[in-house]
Design a protein around this motif. Structure first.
Motif, PDB file in Angstrom:
ATOM      1  N   GLU A 133       0.815  -1.221   0.000  1.00  0.00           N
ATOM      2  CA  GLU A 133       0.000   0.000   0.000  1.00  0.00           C
ATOM      3  C   GLU A 133       0.843   1.263   0.000  1.00  0.00           C
ATOM      4  OE1 GLU A 133      -2.597   3.226   1.472  1.00  0.00           O
ATOM      5  OE2 GLU A 133      -0.766   2.443   2.395  1.00  0.00           O
ATOM      6  N   ARG A 134       1.996   1.206   0.688  1.00  0.00           N
ATOM      7  CA  ARG A 134       2.934   2.322   0.707  1.00  0.00           C
ATOM      8  C   ARG A 134       4.286   1.828   1.190  1.00  0.00           C
ATOM      9  NH1 ARG A 134       0.984   7.100   2.860  1.00  0.00           N
ATOM     10  NH2 ARG A 134      -0.990   6.510   1.916  1.00  0.00           N
ATOM     11  N   LEU A 135       5.321   2.604   0.896  1.00  0.00           N
ATOM     12  CA  LEU A 135       6.688   2.159   1.184  1.00  0.00           C
ATOM     13  C   LEU A 135       7.505   3.284   1.811  1.00  0.00           C
ATOM     14  CD1 LEU A 135       9.027   0.036  -1.026  1.00  0.00           C
ATOM     15  CD2 LEU A 135       9.817   2.277  -0.272  1.00  0.00           C
ATOM     16  N   VAL A 136       8.299   2.914   2.804  1.00  0.00           N
ATOM     17  CA  VAL A 136       9.289   3.816   3.386  1.00  0.00           C
ATOM     18  C   VAL A 136      10.665   3.193   3.202  1.00  0.00           C
ATOM     19  CG1 VAL A 136      10.104   5.019   5.447  1.00  0.00           C
ATOM     20  CG2 VAL A 136       7.646   4.626   5.131  1.00  0.00           C
ATOM     21  N   GLY A 137      11.557   3.897   2.542  1.00  0.00           N
ATOM     22  CA  GLY A 137      12.935   3.460   2.395  1.00  0.00           C
ATOM     23  C   GLY A 137      13.842   4.358   3.228  1.00  0.00           C
ATOM     24  N   ILE A 138      14.589   3.775   4.138  1.00  0.00           N
ATOM     25  CA  ILE A 138      15.472   4.524   5.034  1.00  0.00           C
ATOM     26  C   ILE A 138      16.909   4.272   4.584  1.00  0.00           C
ATOM     27  CG2 ILE A 138      16.178   4.884   7.426  1.00  0.00           C
ATOM     28  CD1 ILE A 138      13.476   3.623   8.263  1.00  0.00           C
ATOM     29  N   GLY A 139      17.533   5.269   3.981  1.00  0.00           N
ATOM     30  CA  GLY A 139      18.878   5.083   3.443  1.00  0.00           C
ATOM     31  C   GLY A 139      18.892   4.082   2.312  1.00  0.00           C
ATOM     32  N   SER A 140      17.961   4.212   1.377  1.00  0.00           N
ATOM     33  CA  SER A 140      17.799   3.235   0.293  1.00  0.00           C
ATOM     34  C   SER A 140      18.057   3.869  -1.059  1.00  0.00           C
ATOM     35  CB  SER A 140      16.382   2.649   0.312  1.00  0.00           C
ATOM     36  OG  SER A 140      16.121   1.971   1.515  1.00  0.00           O
ATOM     37  N   GLN A 141      18.998   3.307  -1.804  1.00  0.00           N
ATOM     38  CA  GLN A 141      19.230   3.708  -3.185  1.00  0.00           C
ATOM     39  C   GLN A 141      19.920   2.556  -3.912  1.00  0.00           C
ATOM     40  OE1 GLN A 141      22.091   4.704  -5.208  1.00  0.00           O
ATOM     41  NE2 GLN A 141      23.504   3.764  -3.739  1.00  0.00           N
ATOM     42  N   ALA A 142      19.788   2.518  -5.239  1.00  0.00           N
ATOM     43  CA  ALA A 142      20.273   1.360  -5.993  1.00  0.00           C
ATOM     44  C   ALA A 142      21.378   1.665  -6.986  1.00  0.00           C
ATOM     45  CB  ALA A 142      19.101   0.708  -6.744  1.00  0.00           C
ATOM     46  N   PHE A 143      21.499   2.924  -7.428  1.00  0.00           N
ATOM     47  CA  PHE A 143      22.430   3.142  -8.540  1.00  0.00           C
ATOM     48  C   PHE A 143      23.005   4.557  -8.574  1.00  0.00           C
ATOM     49  CE2 PHE A 143      18.073   3.894  -9.734  1.00  0.00           C
ATOM     50  CZ  PHE A 143      18.089   5.088 -10.434  1.00  0.00           C
ATOM     51  N   GLY A 144      23.005   5.265  -7.426  1.00  0.00           N
ATOM     52  CA  GLY A 144      23.381   6.670  -7.457  1.00  0.00           C
ATOM     53  C   GLY A 144      24.609   7.065  -6.680  1.00  0.00           C
ATOM     54  N   VAL A 145      25.445   6.104  -6.259  1.00  0.00           N
ATOM     55  CA  VAL A 145      26.614   6.469  -5.456  1.00  0.00           C
ATOM     56  C   VAL A 145      27.897   6.534  -6.278  1.00  0.00           C
ATOM     57  CG1 VAL A 145      27.420   4.164  -4.753  1.00  0.00           C
ATOM     58  CG2 VAL A 145      27.617   6.079  -3.151  1.00  0.00           C
ATOM     59  N   GLY A 146      27.841   6.069  -7.515  1.00  0.00           N
ATOM     60  CA  GLY A 146      29.054   5.934  -8.312  1.00  0.00           C
ATOM     61  C   GLY A 146      29.732   7.223  -8.719  1.00  0.00           C
ATOM     62  N   LYS A 147      29.043   8.350  -8.638  1.00  0.00           N
ATOM     63  CA  LYS A 147      29.638   9.616  -9.051  1.00  0.00           C
ATOM     64  C   LYS A 147      30.612  10.180  -8.027  1.00  0.00           C
ATOM     65  CE  LYS A 147      26.049  11.221 -12.254  1.00  0.00           C
ATOM     66  NZ  LYS A 147      25.098  12.304 -12.585  1.00  0.00           N
ATOM     67  N   THR A 148      30.540   9.694  -6.787  1.00  0.00           N
ATOM     68  CA  THR A 148      31.454  10.195  -5.766  1.00  0.00           C
ATOM     69  C   THR A 148      32.772   9.421  -5.827  1.00  0.00           C
ATOM     70  OG1 THR A 148      30.717   8.630  -4.067  1.00  0.00           O
ATOM     71  CG2 THR A 148      29.464  10.682  -4.294  1.00  0.00           C
ATOM     72  N   CYS A 149      33.826  10.015  -5.296  1.00  0.00           N
ATOM     73  CA  CYS A 149      35.121   9.320  -5.249  1.00  0.00           C
ATOM     74  C   CYS A 149      35.010   8.060  -4.412  1.00  0.00           C
ATOM     75  CB  CYS A 149      36.188  10.250  -4.672  1.00  0.00           C
ATOM     76  SG  CYS A 149      36.619  11.631  -5.738  1.00  0.00           S
ATOM     77  N   GLY A 195      25.825   3.711 -12.964  1.00  0.00           N
ATOM     78  CA  GLY A 195      24.713   4.653 -12.874  1.00  0.00           C
ATOM     79  C   GLY A 195      23.486   4.173 -13.613  1.00  0.00           C
ATOM     80  N   LYS A 196      23.458   2.881 -13.984  1.00  0.00           N
ATOM     81  CA  LYS A 196      22.337   2.319 -14.730  1.00  0.00           C
ATOM     82  C   LYS A 196      21.748   1.141 -13.963  1.00  0.00           C
ATOM     83  CE  LYS A 196      24.312   3.642 -19.196  1.00  0.00           C
ATOM     84  NZ  LYS A 196      24.808   3.164 -20.510  1.00  0.00           N
ATOM     85  N   TRP A 197      20.425   1.135 -13.868  1.00  0.00           N
ATOM     86  CA  TRP A 197      19.720   0.106 -13.112  1.00  0.00           C
ATOM     87  C   TRP A 197      19.183  -0.924 -14.098  1.00  0.00           C
ATOM     88  CZ3 TRP A 197      15.132   1.199  -9.235  1.00  0.00           C
ATOM     89  CH2 TRP A 197      15.103   0.180  -8.280  1.00  0.00           C
ATOM     90  N   ILE A 198      20.065  -1.834 -14.517  1.00  0.00           N
ATOM     91  CA  ILE A 198      19.753  -2.802 -15.561  1.00  0.00           C
ATOM     92  C   ILE A 198      19.909  -4.213 -15.006  1.00  0.00           C
ATOM     93  CG2 ILE A 198      20.303  -3.615 -17.891  1.00  0.00           C
ATOM     94  CD1 ILE A 198      19.343  -0.756 -17.872  1.00  0.00           C
ATOM     95  N   GLY A 199      18.930  -5.082 -15.245  1.00  0.00           N
ATOM     96  CA  GLY A 199      18.975  -6.453 -14.760  1.00  0.00           C
ATOM     97  C   GLY A 199      19.910  -7.332 -15.561  1.00  0.00           C
ATOM     98  N   LYS A 200      20.090  -8.552 -15.086  1.00  0.00           N
ATOM     99  CA  LYS A 200      20.988  -9.508 -15.747  1.00  0.00           C
ATOM    100  C   LYS A 200      20.565  -9.784 -17.183  1.00  0.00           C
ATOM    101  CE  LYS A 200      20.361 -12.857 -12.744  1.00  0.00           C
ATOM    102  NZ  LYS A 200      19.519 -12.273 -11.675  1.00  0.00           N
ATOM    103  N   ASP A 201      19.259  -9.729 -17.430  1.00  0.00           N
ATOM    104  CA  ASP A 201      18.736 -10.021 -18.761  1.00  0.00           C
ATOM    105  C   ASP A 201      18.515  -8.766 -19.596  1.00  0.00           C
ATOM    106  OD1 ASP A 201      16.644  -8.922 -17.367  1.00  0.00           O
ATOM    107  OD2 ASP A 201      15.207 -10.529 -17.792  1.00  0.00           O
TER     108      ASP A 201
END
Length: 294
Positions: A133-149, A195-201
């Motif tokens: 019905e709804r979602l809370v993500g606490i410190g959740s991300q999948a593909f956005g950390v790669g730009k930092t050193c 930086g891309k959220w792409i599956g194995k297939d």
């Protein structure tokens, strides 16, 4: 970290003789949908325990889902990557909770990687998205950390450690109580490095997010290097829901500290000012009506 205890686990079957532990916080008089809480890599159900107790005290029936291979959950011969967790274990957990509670949908509250697993599942099963019905993500991300050193270093180093040891030893590196021997980290590193959220297939999760209309709140910490605010924003941006928001917890925004990754969910300050935000959001009973706090 606060001291925590857990109820006796309920074990359900997963793929290839693996088992999933569910921890039940009963509330037979609850007027709300059941809440499923879960953790991220190097972690287990313990990190969710006090938040589950808090939500349970405030009227919710709660279930902590412990990933296969973590805590009391067993790998069997199933060594899942992130997509395997999402496409095999997430629907099994949801179905079990809905069956036991006789409800048609639930609420998902998760830390770290546990927060994006439902999006992977729903992206490939759009007809099932209303099971949450709804979602809370606490410190959740999948593909956005790669730009930092840091992101470039960590996303290149972890796969090397994985190849050398056959796992990433969480306690040895001070990353948490659990080792990671699945392919979860390799996928997470690949997604963040590219930086891309792409599956194995070749399935494009980023593009599929536009068809997901799940009311979503992401809570980010100013000093979170695993799920930095920009990474959380990047994951939220393509979501098709009109009910979506990110909150960045920092001193500049009036919070008690510039939260890092674990303290966002398990600290005295989180209990004082972040858990009430979660409670306010999940208390909204109707999909699409209000519920996003500032």
């Amino acid at each position: 970290m606060m001291e925590k205890t857990l109820p006796r686990p309920i074990l359900i079957k997963s793929k290839n003789h693996s088992k999933i532990a569910l921890y039940h916080y009963a509330n037979p008089t609850s007027n709300f949908l059941p809440v499923i809480l879960t953790h991220g890599t190097f972690s287990n159900a313990i990190i969710c325990a006090k938040l589950a107790e808090f939500l349970n005290f405030n009227g919710f029936e709660c279930w902590i889902y412990e990933w296969v291979g973590h805590g009391n959950s067993k790998y069997g011969s199933f060594f899942p990557d992130a997509e395997d967790f999402a496409l095999n274990d997430v629907p099994a957990v949801i179905q079990k909770v809905l069956t036991l509670t006789n409800k048609k949908s639930c609420i998902w509250v998760a830390h770290s990687g546990g927060g994006f697993l439902p999006f992977i599942y729903m992206a490939r099963n759009l007809h099932q998205q209303y099971a949450i019905e709804r979602l809370v993500g606490i410190g959740s991300q999948a593909f956005g950390v790669g730009k930092t050193c840091f992101g470039q270093v960590i996303t290149r180093t972890i796969p090397i450690i994985n190849r050398f040891f056959g796992k990433v030893p969480g306690p040895f590196f001070g990353l948490g109580p659990e080792d990671e021997i699945s392919g979860f980290l390799n996928q997470w590193c690949q997604w963040n490095r590219s930086g891309k959220w792409i599956g194995k297939d070749g399935f494009n999760y980023y593009k599929a997010m536009k068809d997901i209309h799940l009311p979503t709140l992401l809570i980010s910490g100013r000093n979170d290097i695993i799920a930095p605010p920009d990474g959380c924003r990047k994951m939220l941006k393509p979501l098709g829901s009109t009910q979506k928001k990110i909150i960045v917890c920092s001193k500049a925004a009036g919070y008690l500290e510039n939260y890092n990754h674990p303290r966002l969910i398990a600290s005295k300050n989180a209990k004082a000012e972040i858990w009430p935000i979660v409670l306010q959001f999940v208390k909204n009973k109707e999909r699409g009506i209000g519920g996003l706090v500032s």
